[in-house]
Design an enzyme around this catalytic site. Structure first.
Site, PDB file in Angstrom:
ATOM      1  N   ASP A  11       0.860  -1.189   0.000  1.00 21.37           N
ATOM      2  CA  ASP A  11       0.000   0.000   0.000  1.00 21.37           C
ATOM      3  C   ASP A  11       0.891   1.232   0.000  1.00 21.37           C
ATOM      4  O   ASP A  11       1.665   1.446   0.938  1.00 21.37           O
ATOM      5  CB  ASP A  11      -0.896  -0.022   1.246  1.00 21.37           C
ATOM      6  CG  ASP A  11      -1.997   1.018   1.192  1.00 21.37           C
ATOM      7  OD1 ASP A  11      -2.035   1.802   0.227  1.00 21.37           O
ATOM      8  OD2 ASP A  11      -2.822   1.049   2.127  1.00 21.37           O
ATOM      9  N   ASP A 105      -3.012   2.523  -5.857  1.00 19.82           N
ATOM     10  CA  ASP A 105      -1.965   2.571  -4.849  1.00 19.82           C
ATOM     11  C   ASP A 105      -1.826   1.313  -4.003  1.00 19.82           C
ATOM     12  O   ASP A 105      -1.070   1.317  -3.025  1.00 19.82           O
ATOM     13  CB  ASP A 105      -2.186   3.771  -3.923  1.00 19.82           C
ATOM     14  CG  ASP A 105      -3.538   3.740  -3.224  1.00 19.82           C
ATOM     15  OD1 ASP A 105      -4.398   2.966  -3.660  1.00 19.82           O
ATOM     16  OD2 ASP A 105      -3.723   4.501  -2.265  1.00 19.82           O
ATOM     17  N   GLU A 106      -2.515   0.232  -4.339  1.00 20.13           N
ATOM     18  CA  GLU A 106      -2.335  -0.977  -3.546  1.00 20.13           C
ATOM     19  C   GLU A 106      -2.574  -2.221  -4.385  1.00 20.13           C
ATOM     20  O   GLU A 106      -3.322  -2.206  -5.366  1.00 20.13           O
ATOM     21  CB  GLU A 106      -3.237  -0.980  -2.311  1.00 20.13           C
ATOM     22  CG  GLU A 106      -4.712  -0.962  -2.602  1.00 20.13           C
ATOM     23  CD  GLU A 106      -5.545  -1.069  -1.329  1.00 20.13           C
ATOM     24  OE1 GLU A 106      -5.155  -1.805  -0.403  1.00 20.13           O
ATOM     25  OE2 GLU A 106      -6.608  -0.408  -1.268  1.00 20.13           O
TER      26      GLU A 106
END
Length: 454
Positions: A11, A105-106
């Site tokens: 993350d 983003d993850e």
């Protein structure tokens, strides 16, 4: 459950805000808030400096300004976020063929498919430390928090334990001991309403939840959520890492830290996303017939709806109107974690609008949004339509070079001249219609033969 800690969750920390701090030296170490900047805007991401003042995602921008008036409030730059995300996802795919992106983003990574000598705790820990270093290198300094465990559920929980820039490996056999002292809200799908229902039943921790029978949980919170809670409270999760599949479509989606419940806010987000999808299609010379809406509910149930037009379109108003119609057919009262709009059935020709244009105020700059507004479809070097200079926008001045919009209003635009590679730069103001001031876009990537974003 696996018998080895072999699922990794990565993350990127405060992703949108971190990209802005990377590219704007004067903002490093200072509060930054990315999202809607108008009166009805909504925070998408807040830097950790802003979070110390109580600013969080999905909070209204008005409340955020009251809590942290000295923060930099930026409207967001999707191109920068997308290119940075692509670099990270490319890195992850280079170490394992099984990568499941959850958002920009993850992502989950299956380490059983990575080139590792074994899956002992020491080995995967060293691997993760090296991976975090490589993330910093490919992103220009962004940090990532990583969790590794025997299931996706535990890996995601582990990545949250030492944020930012942390690493936690959950040793096999310790999953229940780690999980049970935690508050029930750590379990996906347990939002404020469910927390309150469980609290009235005397359930506060995961340990207390695990002691309740499945039938009782179903009675308390419903069949779908009750069954899921019964399993996760016992750390039972056998979901596989599913890599993204190549599709001939263009889509935009956002995952939100706090469940969305305001219907008008959701509609505004869908309008924004439709605009971004249309922009990317136009940039690739494409159109599409099938408009789809993706909604992930509070309990992680994912719903998809689609409608097919009689002829292809790339018009933002058409896509937005159809997406909003699809949203209207769904019951979102329980809360929404993810919203996305996509277009498939791509073609290289366009039919004129099949529906009436959106009302003038739909998608206006002061509409609420929990994601950065879509980039406007001007060409590089052009001034934004109506000389609207959004805060944070990349610009270039014929005399002073590259910079970004510090603020604008009353016919004036203020620019700070700096880039990621320079020290904090000077601030200068210009007339909003100054012919020497232009919007700046990064150079287009080399053609990889793909017709559109996959």
């Amino acid at each position: 459950m696996r018998d080895r800690a072999s699922i990794l969750h990565l993350d990127l920390d405060a992703f949108f805000a971190a990209v802005e701090q990377r590219d704007k030296p004067s903002l490093r170490g200072k509060p930054v808030v990315v999202g809607g900047t108008g009166g009805r805007g909504v925070v998408s991401t807040a830097s950790y400096e802003a979070r110390r003042f109580g600013v969080r995602s999905a909070m209204s921008t008005r409340e955020a300004r009251a809590r942290c008036p000295h923060a930099a409030y930026l409207s967001g730059r999707f191109e920068a976020y997308r290119s940075t995300s692509a670099a990270v996802m490319g890195l992850l795919r280079s170490v394992s063929p099984l990568v499941e992106p959850l958002s920009l983003d993850e992502a989950f990574v299956d380490l059983e498919q990575a080139d590792l000598p074994d899956l002992e705790v020491a080995t995967v820990t060293a691997f993760a430390e090296d991976l975090r270093t490589r993330v910093r290198e490919v992103t220009g300094g962004l940090t990532a928090s990583v969790g590794i465990a025997s299931s996706k559920f535990l890996a995601k929980i582990a990545s949250d334990l030492r944020k930012p820039d942390g690493l936690v490996v959950v040793e096999p056999g310790t999953e229940v001991a780690l999980l049970h002292p935690m508050h029930v809200s750590v379990i996906p799908g347990v939002g404020p309403a469910t927390v309150e229902r469980l609290k009235r039943a005397g359930i506060h921790t995961v340990r207390e939840l695990a002691q309740v029978g499945e039938d009782e949980l179903v009675r308390q919170v419903g069949r779908s959520l009750g069954h899921g809670l019964h399993q996760l409270a016992r750390a039972e999760d056998d979901r596989a890492v599913v890599p993204d599949r190549e599709t001939k479509s263009v889509s935009v989606e956002g995952t939100y830290e706090h469940d969305l419940t305001d219907r008008r806010q959701m509609e505004a987000i869908v309008v924004r996303q439709a605009g971004e999808v249309a922009r990317r299609m136009r940039a690739s010379g494409l159109s599409g017939r099938t408009v789809s809406l993706k909604v992930r509910m509070y309990d992680f149930t994912t719903l998809s709806r689609s409608a097919t037009l009689p002829a292809p379109t790339e018009d933002a108003a058409t896509i937005a109107r159809l997406a909003r119609t699809l949203l209207a057919d769904l019951d979102t009262s329980g809360g929404v974690r993810l919203l996305g709009v996509g277009v498939s059935g791509l073609a290289d020709w366009v039919q004129e609008d099949l529906f009436a244009a959106l009302d003038e105020d739909e998608g206006a700059e002061d509409e609420p949004t929990a994601a950065p507004p879509a980039e406007q479809p001007e060409e590089a070097g052009a001034r934004p339509r109506g000389a609207t200079w959004a805060p944070g926008m990349d610009v270039v001045h014929d005399e002073h070079g590259r910079g970004w919009v510090w603020g604008s209003g009353r016919g004036v635009v203020t620019v700070r001249f700096e880039t990621a590679e320079t020290p904090p730069g000077p601030v200068r103001s210009f007339p909003a219609d100054d012919p020497a001031l232009h919007r700046w876009h990064p150079p287009a990537p080399q053609d990889d033969g793909q017709p559109a974003e996959q």
